[in-house]
Design an enzyme around this catalytic site. Structure first.
Site, short mmCIF file in Angstrom:
data_model
loop_
_atom_site.label_atom_id
_atom_site.label_comp_id
_atom_site.label_asym_id
_atom_site.label_seq_id
_atom_site.Cartn_x
_atom_site.Cartn_y
_atom_site.Cartn_z
N GLY A 81 -43.87 11.28 -15.09
CA GLY A 81 -45.14 10.21 -15.17
C GLY A 81 -44.76 8.86 -14.85
N ASP A 143 -25.26 12.87 -16.73
CA ASP A 143 -24.88 12.87 -15.24
C ASP A 143 -23.72 11.71 -15.26
OD1 ASP A 143 -26.82 14.89 -15.17
OD2 ASP A 143 -28.15 13.32 -14.36
N ARG A 289 -27.34 19.38 -23.53
CA ARG A 289 -27.85 17.90 -23.84
C ARG A 289 -28.43 18.30 -25.40
NH1 ARG A 289 -32.06 17.12 -19.19
NH2 ARG A 289 -33.68 17.50 -20.70
#
Ligand code: F6P
Length: 364
Positions: A81, A143, A289
Site C-alpha cells: 500500500g 536483509d 523474523r
C-alpha cells in the site's frame, strides 16, 4: 535545562523483524525522561490514512521489559500500500499521500520516528518532505541492505535463527547420509546466508552477489562426501539466487504481490541427480523474523531508539540513526537509501569463508 514539551509519533513500516518492540520501548522511555508524549501509529501509515485514526498513546508503564523480549511489533506494520500509488478496490491506483500528511498533522505531532527498511524510509521521507514533517528514521531489516549503517535491527536475530537451523540440520543430515539445503531470506542481498553459512558450518554458500557454476557446487559436494569421507553436506542459499537459466524464482501471492522463493527446491532436485545423493530442502521463511530478539538486537534497538529521541531534542530531522564502529551515529536518510549495501564480494566475510574451504560455487 528543561526541554520544551513535545508530542512525537512513532510507527513501524515494512516487513516486521525481531527488535521492533525494543526500539519502541527505548524511544518511549527516552521521550518520557524529557517529559514528552509518544503516540504510536498503528499499521505503518495505514493508521493515519484511516478515519478515525488508529493510534495509541504509549507510556513507560506499558513497557516493562516483557515487551522488549517480544518478536513482531505491538504497533502492527505493513509492507504493502504505497501511499503514492495506493491500490484501490476497483483495481486502479490513487495518490493518497495528502490524506496521510493530513492525518499526521491532525495528531499534532512535533516529529515522527519511522522505523523501516529502505522502501519504507523512502516513502516516509517523501511524505515528510511533501508535508514538512520532521522525520527521524531508524533502520530495521533482516536483509541488512540499508547503506550507511553496519547493522539494522533484526539482522543479527535472523542470522542467529538461520545458524541454529544449520545446527539442527547437521545431525539429521549426518544420520541419514543426506545433503541438506537451507533457503534463507534476504531479498537481493546475501548477508544472512553469508553470516549464517560461516557460523553454521555450511559447505556451500550461494548468494546473489556471486554467480555460481553448477558443476562447481557438484564438485564440492562430491569432494566432501567421496574424498573427505564425510557422509553429509550443508548448503545455504539466499532466496534471490538465480536458476541455471539465469532467473530468480518468484512466487505470486494474494493481490499479485511477488516474493522470492523456490531456489532451494530447484537446487535440491538438480543436486540430487548430479551428486547421486539424497537431498532435503528446508525453507526457513518468516521464522527468521518472528522471534524474540537476541541480545545484540535488543542493544542496537535500544541505542537507536534513544538516539532518535535525542536527535529530535536537538531539533534535527531528515536523519537516520546508524551504527558505525561500535557507536550510534546519524546520517541523511537520503544517503542511507541510496547507498544500497550488498555483500562485499572481496570483503572480510567472503575471504574468511573461502579460507575455511566453503564454496561459493564460483571456483574451478
Ligand atoms: O525484506 C524483508 C523480507 O523478509 C525479505 O527478506 C523477504 O524477501 C520479504 O521480506 C518477504 O516479505 P513478506 O513478509 O511480504 O512475505
Amino acid at each position: 535545562m528543561a526541554q520544551a514539551q513535545k508530542r512525537i509519533g512513532i510507527l513501524t513500516s515494512g516487513g516486521d523483524c525481531a527488535g521492533l518492540n525494543a526500539v519502541i520501548r527505548a524511544a518511549v522511555h527516552a521521550a518520557d525522561q524529557k517529559g514528552w508524549e509518544v503516540v504510536g501509529i498503528e499499521d505503518g501509515t495505514a493508521g493515519v490514512l484511516d478515519r478515525p485514526h488508529r493510534y495509541q498513546v504509549l507510556t513507560p508503564a506499558m513497557f516493562d521489559t516483557t515487551i522488549m523480549r517480544l518478536g513482531g511489533t505491538i504497533l502492527g506494520t505493513t509492507n504493502k500500500g504505497n501511499p503514492f500509488k495506493f491500490p484501490m478496490p476497483d483495481g486502479s491506483f490513487k495518490d493518497r499521500s495528502n490524506e496521510i500528511i493530513e492525518g499526521i498533522k491532525e495528531l499534532k505531532l512535533d516529529a515522527l520516528i519511522g522505523i523501516g527498511g529502505d522502501g519504507s524510509l523512502a516513502i516516509l521521507k517523501r511524505l515528510a518532505d511533501q508535508g514538512g514533517i520532521p522525520l527521524v528514521g531508524i533502520p530495521k531489516t533482516i536483509d541488512n541492505d540499508l547503506g550507511e549503517t553496519e547493522n539494522s535491527v533484526g539482522f543479527e536475530t535472523a542470522v542467529y535463527v538461520a545458524t541454529e537451523a544449520l545446527d539442527r540440520l547437521q545431525p539429521t543430515a549426518a544420520s541419514h547420509d543426506r545433503v541438506m539445503i537451507l533457503e534463507v531470506m534476504g531479498r537481493d542481498a546475501g548477508h544472512i546466508a553469508l553470516s549464517a553459512g560461516i557460523g553454521g558450518g555450511a559447505d556451500v554458500i550461494l548468494i546473489p552477489e556471486i554467480e555460481y557454476n553448477f558443476e562447481s557446487i557438484v564438485a564440492k559436494i562430491k569432494k566432501v562426501r567421496e574424498k573427505e569421507g564425510r557422509n553429509f553436506a550443508l548448503v545455504i542459499v539466499s532466496e534471490a539466487v538465480k536458476t541455471l537459466s539465469g532467473n530468480k524464482i518468484e512466487v505470486e501471492h494474494h493481490g499479485g504481490e511477488t516474493r522470492y522463493g523456490g531456489i532451494g527446491h530447484y537446487l535440491g532436485e538438480n543436486l540430487s541427480k548430479e551428486c547421486s545423493c539424497e537431498t532435503r530442502v528446508t525453507v526457513l521463511g518468516h521464522v527468521q523474523r518472528g522471534c524474540s530478539p537476541i541480545p545484540s538486537d535488543r542493544i542496537l534497538a535500544s541505542a537507536f531508539g534513544v538516539h532518535a529521541v535525542n536527535l529530535i531534542a536537538e531539533g534535527k530531522s531528515d536523519r537516520m540513526v546508524a551504527w558505525s564502529n561500535r557507536c550510534v551515529i546519524d546520517v541523511p536518510i537520503e544517503s542511507a537509501i541510496k547507498a544500497y549495501q550488498a555483500v562485499d564480494v572481496k570483503g572480510t566475510l567472503v575471504q574468511t569463508a573461502r579460507a575455511l574451504g566453503i564454496s561459493f560455487g564460483d571456483e574451478m
